[in-house]
Design a protein around this motif. Sequence first.
Motif, PDB file in Angstrom:
ATOM      1  N   LEU A 297       0.851  -1.184   0.000  1.00 49.43           N
ATOM      2  CA  LEU A 297       0.000   0.000   0.000  1.00 49.43           C
ATOM      3  C   LEU A 297       0.891   1.240   0.000  1.00 49.43           C
ATOM      4  O   LEU A 297       1.751   1.386   0.868  1.00 49.43           O
ATOM      5  N   VAL A 298       0.670   2.119  -0.949  1.00 44.25           N
ATOM      6  CA  VAL A 298       1.527   3.304  -1.059  1.00 44.25           C
ATOM      7  C   VAL A 298       1.227   4.307   0.054  1.00 44.25           C
ATOM      8  O   VAL A 298       2.106   5.029   0.509  1.00 44.25           O
ATOM      9  N   THR A 299      -0.021   4.354   0.533  1.00 41.89           N
ATOM     10  CA  THR A 299      -0.387   5.213   1.669  1.00 41.89           C
ATOM     11  C   THR A 299      -1.101   4.361   2.715  1.00 41.89           C
ATOM     12  O   THR A 299      -1.390   3.177   2.495  1.00 41.89           O
ATOM     13  N   ARG A 300      -1.432   4.991   3.827  1.00 40.71           N
ATOM     14  CA  ARG A 300      -2.237   4.325   4.857  1.00 40.71           C
ATOM     15  C   ARG A 300      -3.698   4.778   4.810  1.00 40.71           C
ATOM     16  O   ARG A 300      -4.474   4.475   5.713  1.00 40.71           O
TER      17      ARG A 300
ATOM     18  N   LEU B   5       4.013   2.150   2.461  1.00 36.54           N
ATOM     19  CA  LEU B   5       5.149   2.994   2.076  1.00 36.54           C
ATOM     20  C   LEU B   5       5.113   4.387   2.688  1.00 36.54           C
ATOM     21  O   LEU B   5       6.097   5.102   2.639  1.00 36.54           O
ATOM     22  N   ASP B   6       3.986   4.818   3.215  1.00 42.04           N
ATOM     23  CA  ASP B   6       3.885   6.111   3.882  1.00 42.04           C
ATOM     24  C   ASP B   6       4.010   7.317   2.957  1.00 42.04           C
ATOM     25  O   ASP B   6       4.443   8.390   3.399  1.00 42.04           O
ATOM     26  N   HIS B   7       3.646   7.178   1.686  1.00 39.04           N
ATOM     27  CA  HIS B   7       3.427   8.373   0.887  1.00 39.04           C
ATOM     28  C   HIS B   7       2.151   9.033   1.403  1.00 39.04           C
ATOM     29  O   HIS B   7       1.319   8.394   2.041  1.00 39.04           O
ATOM     30  N   GLU B   8       1.971  10.320   1.117  1.00 37.60           N
ATOM     31  CA  GLU B   8       0.858  11.058   1.713  1.00 37.60           C
ATOM     32  C   GLU B   8      -0.427  10.836   0.929  1.00 37.60           C
ATOM     33  O   GLU B   8      -0.495  11.083  -0.281  1.00 37.60           O
ATOM     34  N   ASP B   9      -1.445  10.392   1.630  1.00 43.29           N
ATOM     35  CA  ASP B   9      -2.726  10.074   1.013  1.00 43.29           C
ATOM     36  C   ASP B   9      -3.342  11.307   0.362  1.00 43.29           C
ATOM     37  O   ASP B   9      -3.396  12.383   0.950  1.00 43.29           O
TER      38      ASP B   9
END
Length: 240
Positions: free
Chosen positions: A47-50, A86-90
């Motif tokens: 998952l690129v964001t949470r 990955l913690d990119h910004e949603d």
Amino acid sequence: MTEPLPPMPEDWRRALAIVAHPDDLEYGCASAVARWTAEGREVAYLLVTRGEAGIDTVEPAKAGPLREREQRASAAVVGVSEVEFLDHEDGIIEYGVRLRRDLAAAIRRHRPELVITLHFGDTWGGRYWNTPDHKAVGRAVLDAAADAGNRWIFPGDGPEPWNGVRWVAVAGADEPTHAVDVGDTLEQGVRSLLEHRAYIEALTDEDPEAYCRSFLEGVTRQAAERFDGRPAVTFRLFER
């Protein structure tokens, strides 16, 4: 288009599903994942964001951990135990070198033969505008599948290069090319989507289970029209 859809290839062992948000895979694709894991294949989620910006009534600092828990529970329903974020910004994922680097590194770690992502066209069926996150991630997945195999692109990021990705499968595509029979695993797909209960309860006033069942039965029934009458999940398959 009414031409029959052929089944997805089955001569593979490892897959990596890469999407922007928790719940992206559950809106249809998870039923196919349940079939694959039941057959003994390995599937991991990235998952690129949470999904921290996805619930209007819950602030991001609380929504992110909540949606991560829901995603892990959802994955477990269909036999997936490996879930990474990955913690990119949603909401403001940017297509570019950073995203390609992160995805290529993940592909090198997991070494999949099949990579799965979500529809990244401008619209859903020509009626609804797709989100910037979906568009950025899907495009980057296709590029990263090639980046991962080139030792001169992002050298030193992750393990040794992996040029073993044979296909990228795009779920929810407007023009699918293949399908997966989910007649035996649709119920798991419903339960998997239902694990995103906080998200769904904020999204609709409908009973969550009725909402999940209606949506997934609808899309698989529509796909069945091109798949010998069998409930199906469709993909647009890109070969490499």
